[in-house]
Design a protein around this motif. Structure first.
Motif, mmCIF file in Angstrom:
data_model
loop_
_atom_site.group_PDB
_atom_site.id
_atom_site.type_symbol
_atom_site.label_atom_id
_atom_site.label_comp_id
_atom_site.label_asym_id
_atom_site.label_seq_id
_atom_site.Cartn_x
_atom_site.Cartn_y
_atom_site.Cartn_z
ATOM 1 N N ALA A 78 27.374 -0.411 -15.445
ATOM 2 C CA ALA A 78 26.885 -1.772 -15.702
ATOM 3 C C ALA A 78 25.903 -2.209 -14.627
ATOM 4 C CB ALA A 78 28.064 -2.740 -15.760
ATOM 5 N N ALA A 79 26.151 -1.849 -13.382
ATOM 6 C CA ALA A 79 25.226 -2.213 -12.304
ATOM 7 C C ALA A 79 23.888 -1.507 -12.480
ATOM 8 C CB ALA A 79 25.845 -1.861 -10.959
ATOM 9 N N ARG B 272 22.536 -0.547 -15.309
ATOM 10 C CA ARG B 272 21.825 -1.214 -16.403
ATOM 11 C C ARG B 272 21.220 -2.540 -15.947
ATOM 12 N NH1 ARG B 272 26.383 0.534 -19.401
ATOM 13 N NH2 ARG B 272 27.307 -1.547 -19.192
ATOM 14 N N SER B 273 21.979 -3.233 -15.071
ATOM 15 C CA SER B 273 21.478 -4.514 -14.579
ATOM 16 C C SER B 273 20.204 -4.337 -13.767
ATOM 17 C CB SER B 273 22.546 -5.197 -13.734
ATOM 18 O OG SER B 273 22.040 -6.363 -13.115
ATOM 19 N N THR C 73 17.296 -3.515 -16.285
ATOM 20 C CA THR C 73 16.857 -4.626 -17.140
ATOM 21 C C THR C 73 16.434 -5.857 -16.343
ATOM 22 O OG1 THR C 73 19.133 -5.466 -17.329
ATOM 23 C CG2 THR C 73 18.386 -3.852 -18.968
ATOM 24 N N GLU D 14 18.476 -8.096 -15.377
ATOM 25 C CA GLU D 14 19.397 -9.176 -15.711
ATOM 26 C C GLU D 14 20.771 -8.885 -15.082
ATOM 27 O OE1 GLU D 14 19.604 -9.486 -19.906
ATOM 28 O OE2 GLU D 14 17.472 -9.994 -20.174
ATOM 29 N N THR D 15 21.316 -9.906 -14.414
ATOM 30 C CA THR D 15 22.624 -9.756 -13.757
ATOM 31 C C THR D 15 23.590 -10.775 -14.332
ATOM 32 O OG1 THR D 15 21.501 -9.074 -11.728
ATOM 33 C CG2 THR D 15 23.836 -9.669 -11.564
ATOM 34 N N PRO D 16 24.436 -10.379 -15.275
ATOM 35 C CA PRO D 16 25.406 -11.313 -15.864
ATOM 36 C C PRO D 16 26.393 -11.812 -14.801
ATOM 37 C CG PRO D 16 25.183 -9.323 -17.180
ATOM 38 C CD PRO D 16 24.485 -9.055 -15.899
ATOM 39 N N LEU E 284 29.395 -9.661 -14.250
ATOM 40 C CA LEU E 284 29.165 -8.458 -13.465
ATOM 41 C C LEU E 284 29.295 -8.742 -11.973
ATOM 42 C CD1 LEU E 284 28.347 -5.509 -13.166
ATOM 43 C CD2 LEU E 284 25.934 -6.229 -13.315
#
Length: 479
Positions: free
Chosen positions: A129-130, A132-133, A136, A138-140, A143
């Motif tokens: 997930a990190a 992908r962040s 992209t 984008e940092t949800p 996360l």
């Protein structure tokens, strides 16, 4: 041909009678030479000396330990206030780091260092997930919450207690190598305790690790040997005094026994390359076995002397009437023990060799040094007194009863044999080192304290892996 007329023993006796001083001199010189060998031979008296040397798993263990240097570490546990621990750790690092035995010092891991490299220890889903962040941009918020939680776990796992810390001292030598023999650990232990004492640090400390456990065990074993060896030696001579009241003759047998132990230890050291705990303790057992040879010979020579024979004829009588039985008994017993040396285990092999050499040496010493020195003593002042009657309470009655009721005696013996055989299935090979080695090894107490403080076992498992994926797969299979 009667043993009294055997030409070999006749020739043997002539040498002892005509060259008594030469025989004694040769025995003394040989004993002294092997004494030097024993002094120079490496001694590993801890449980590490019993570890198998050719076992596949042992070889793998050594290879991995050499790669990661895990077995060469001494772990020092410090407990107290954080400020005192930090001061003590700094002082130990400066003092121990300058010692030639120390290869490196490893302080307690810094949580922040690992947090900065957290992706390497994050769970795989969080890592993905990190990544992908980052790709992209984008940092949800979820996360970030998971990342902060993972970092908190890292900090807590590395520093779960405030008032305790570890200092790992890497050694240049392995405790599995005979060159160490515990000396490196003791030097570091003394220096660490001096630093803590001179600095007046308000901390408690303890040592653990394979090097510490092996050295502490060896120290305990040596202490026991120093106590048990003289006790065994004196006890054997006291028993000999039951059939030989002349202290001078008892002393001669004691000297022969001591020389036997020294020579047998030297021969074993030459054959194996080091002396282990089983070899050392068999030296005490050898005292009891070797004295049997001396008793037969001394009683025979003294009996002949008390019946009017001169010193030379008494030696001739003693050797001719006892040497064959002594030789056969010694050789057969030595060979029986020697078969144990064929076992693959280091402890059994060492004991078998020590027994083989020891009994053969005892046989030779009791048939050379003992009669030669006895002859020299009696030439100066012959004692014509007869051997005292050995008295053991109940022995005469037991023998008489056995002769009177032979069938009952054999039947009772058979029942005792069956009773003993019934216990054989209960034998188990003890594999817990804490149950095998000395009871006073403080390293295990420190291990238990580590488990109390950090909540984990102090045992370390190391598995060489080629990638992070392989490591994660191994973790799953281990769990």
């Amino acid at each position: 041909m009667l043993k009294e007329q055997h030409p070999f023993w006749s020739a043997w006796t002539r040498v002892i009678i005509r060259r008594s001083w030469v025989v004694v001199g040769v025995c003394v010189i040989v004993s002294a030479c092997f004494g030097v060998v024993v002094w120079e031979t490496p001694k590993d008296l801890s449980f590490t000396g019993l570890l198998p040397e050719t076992d596949v798993e042992m070889n793998n263990f050594r290879r991995v330990m050499d790669t990661f240097s895990s077995d060469t570490s001494i772990v020092i546990l410090l407990e107290g206030e954080r400020s005192e621990i930090d001061r003590a750790t700094a002082a130990l690092a400066d003092g121990l780091g300058a010692m030639p035995q120390v290869k490196q010092l490893r302080l307690a891991a810094d949580p922040e260092w690992l947090v900065e490299r957290a992706p390497w220890v994050w769970p795989r889903p969080l890592f993905d997930a990190a990544v992908r962040s980052v790709r992209t941009g984008e940092t949800p918020p979820a996360l970030m919450t998971n990342i902060e939680g993972a970092d908190a776990v890292i900090r807590k796992s590395l520093q779960p207690v405030e008032k305790a810390s570890l200092l790992k001292v890497g050694l240049n030598a392995s405790p599995l190598d005979m060159a160490m023999g515990g000396a490196d650990y003791f030097a570091i232990e003394r220096e660490a305790e001096r630093i803590l004492s001179d600095g007046g640090f308000d901390v408690t400390h303890g040592f653990t690790g394979l090097a510490a456990a092996a050295a502490q065990d060896q120290r305990n074993v040596i202490g026991r040997i120093r106590i048990l060896s003289p006790i065994t030696f004196v006890a054997v001579l006291i028993l000999l005094a039951g059939v030989e009241r002349r202290l001078s003759r008892v002393a001669l047998a004691g000297i022969a026994l001591a020389a036997t132990v020294v020579i047998s230890l030297g021969l074993t050291g030459i054959a194996v390359g080091r002396l282990s705990i089983t070899v050392t303790f068999f030296g005490m057992l050898l005292l009891g076995l070797g004295i049997d040879f001396a008793i037969h010979l001394l009683v025979a020579m003294r009996d002949a002397l008390s019946h009017g024979k001169n010193a030379e004829d008494s030696v001739r009588y003693g050797i001719r009437h006892t040497a064959t039985a002594i030789a056969l008994g010694g050789i057969t017993t030595a060979l029986a023990f020697g078969l144990v040396s064929l076992a693959p285990e280091a402890g059994a092999r060492d004991m078998g060799l020590a027994a083989l050499f020891g009994l053969l040496v005892a046989l030779v010493m009791m048939l050379t040094f003992l009669p030669a020195t006895w002859l020299l003593l009696e030439r100066r002042h012959a004692h014509k007194d007869a051997p005292p009657r050995f008295f053991l309470p109940g022995l005469e009655r037991m023998v008489s009863a056995s002769l009177k009721f032979p069938k009952t005696t054999v039947g009772l013996g058979f029942l005792v044999l069956l009773f003993g055989l019934s216990g054989i299935p209960k034998y188990e090979l003890e594999r817990d080192l804490e149950e095998i080695i000395s009871r006073s090894v403080t390293s295990f107490d420190v291990d238990k304290r580590l488990q109390e403080l950090w909540g984990v076992s102090p045992v370390t498992f190391i598995a060489p892996v080629e990638s992070i994926d392989e490591a994660r797969d191994l973790k799953k299979r281990l769990l």
